[in-house]
Design a protein around this motif. Structure first.
Motif, short mmCIF file in Angstrom:
data_model
loop_
_atom_site.label_atom_id
_atom_site.label_comp_id
_atom_site.label_asym_id
_atom_site.label_seq_id
_atom_site.Cartn_x
_atom_site.Cartn_y
_atom_site.Cartn_z
N ARG A 1 0.81 -1.22 0.00
CA ARG A 1 0.00 0.00 0.00
C ARG A 1 0.85 1.27 0.00
O ARG A 1 0.32 2.35 -0.23
CB ARG A 1 -0.95 -0.03 1.20
N LYS A 2 2.14 1.14 0.27
CA LYS A 2 3.05 2.29 0.21
C LYS A 2 3.62 2.50 -1.19
O LYS A 2 4.34 3.46 -1.43
CB LYS A 2 4.20 2.11 1.21
N THR A 3 3.30 1.60 -2.11
CA THR A 3 3.83 1.70 -3.48
C THR A 3 3.29 2.95 -4.17
O THR A 3 2.08 3.20 -4.19
CB THR A 3 3.43 0.45 -4.30
N LYS A 4 4.18 3.74 -4.74
CA LYS A 4 3.78 4.96 -5.42
C LYS A 4 2.97 4.62 -6.68
O LYS A 4 3.33 3.71 -7.43
CB LYS A 4 5.01 5.78 -5.80
N GLY A 5 1.90 5.36 -6.89
CA GLY A 5 1.09 5.16 -8.07
C GLY A 5 0.27 3.89 -8.06
O GLY A 5 -0.17 3.43 -9.12
N LEU A 6 0.05 3.32 -6.88
CA LEU A 6 -0.69 2.06 -6.78
C LEU A 6 -2.09 2.17 -7.39
O LEU A 6 -2.60 1.20 -7.96
CB LEU A 6 -0.78 1.62 -5.31
N ASP A 7 -2.69 3.35 -7.26
CA ASP A 7 -4.04 3.53 -7.78
C ASP A 7 -4.12 3.40 -9.30
O ASP A 7 -5.20 3.21 -9.87
CB ASP A 7 -4.60 4.89 -7.35
#
Length: 245
Positions: free
Chosen positions: A74-80
């Motif tokens: 969930r901390k991954t950048k651009g996950l959305d």
């Protein structure tokens, strides 16, 4: 003096870490709760406030690993902006990366689970509820974005996907390829097929068809002379027949 929630969480994680190290060195049977408590510099009785048994410590390790993997994901950048397959792959990758430093212990625990499933799995698989909730979120996001059509069996599907993760861990433990390349290929192919099936609506249609067939068969069996009583009698006889040693 009362301990804070932060201190309790720290002790909880410390006991798990200590148990993993000791069991890796001495095995499950060769490690005692007293040894774990003393190696963690906690009172002999204190450990039982957190874990009633060594078995619960083993289960707690996997629960913690799933929690940590989800936090990292969930901390991954651009996950959305990730696709459904990318999100599922990311979760599996983070979980295996979390387990990797303790692979020897994970193998030991996996063997233990296979030998004594009733003792260890009296409840749900450790971390399954967290995995199921995470996959449900992924499916909802994919539906909201239009990546896949609405799914009427989201709860059942997310539960199966959580079970899939445990199957991947078992495959990974048996994988002897360089850099676990076979595991990478297996998850990439299987998640790719699943994603294509979800996008086409095939999974939903198959589950709906399965439910229709089950309901149809039950309706037929429950009619007078439909064979329900005979089926149940045979099932009872099978279950009551003692197994050969």
């Amino acid at each position: 003096m009362r301990t804070t929630k932060a201190q309790q969480a720290q002790s909880h994680r410390l006991l798990i870490r200590t148990a993993v190290d000791l069991m890796t060195q001495h095995g499950f049977e060769g490690t005692t709760m007293k040894q774990i408590a003393r190696a963690a510099e906690l009172g002999d009785a204190t450990i039982y406030k957190y874990f009633p048994s060594k078995e619960k410590l083993v289960l707690a390790y996997f629960e913690q690993a799933v929690e940590d993997a989800l936090v990292r994901m969930r901390k991954t950048k651009g996950l959305d902006k990730f696709s459904l397959q990318e999100r599922m792959q990311l979760l599996v990758d983070h979980l295996l990366e979390t387990l990797l430093p303790d692979r020897e212990f994970v193998a030991l625990a996996h063997q233990l689970l296979n030998k004594t499933p009733l003792a260890l799995l009296s409840g749900a698989l450790p971390g399954k509820a967290l995995l199921q909730a995470a996959f449900a979120e992924m499916l909802e996001a994919a539906q909201a974005s239009g990546e896949m059509p609405p799914c009427g069996f989201q709860g059942s599907l997310s539960s199966l996907m959580a079970d899939y993760v445990y199957a991947v861990v078992g495959f990974w433990l048996r994988d002897t390829s360089d850099g676990f390349a076979d595991t990478t290929r297996m998850t990439d192919l299987s998640l790719g097929v699943l994603t294509l099936a979800l996008r086409s609506g095939l999974v939903d249609r198959l589950l709906e068809l399965g439910g229709f067939m089950l309901r149809s068969q039950l309706a037929r069996l429950l009619q007078p002379g439909g064979g329900w009583l005979d089926l149940m009698q045979r099932a009872r006889q099978t279950l009551q027949t003692p197994k050969m040693p």
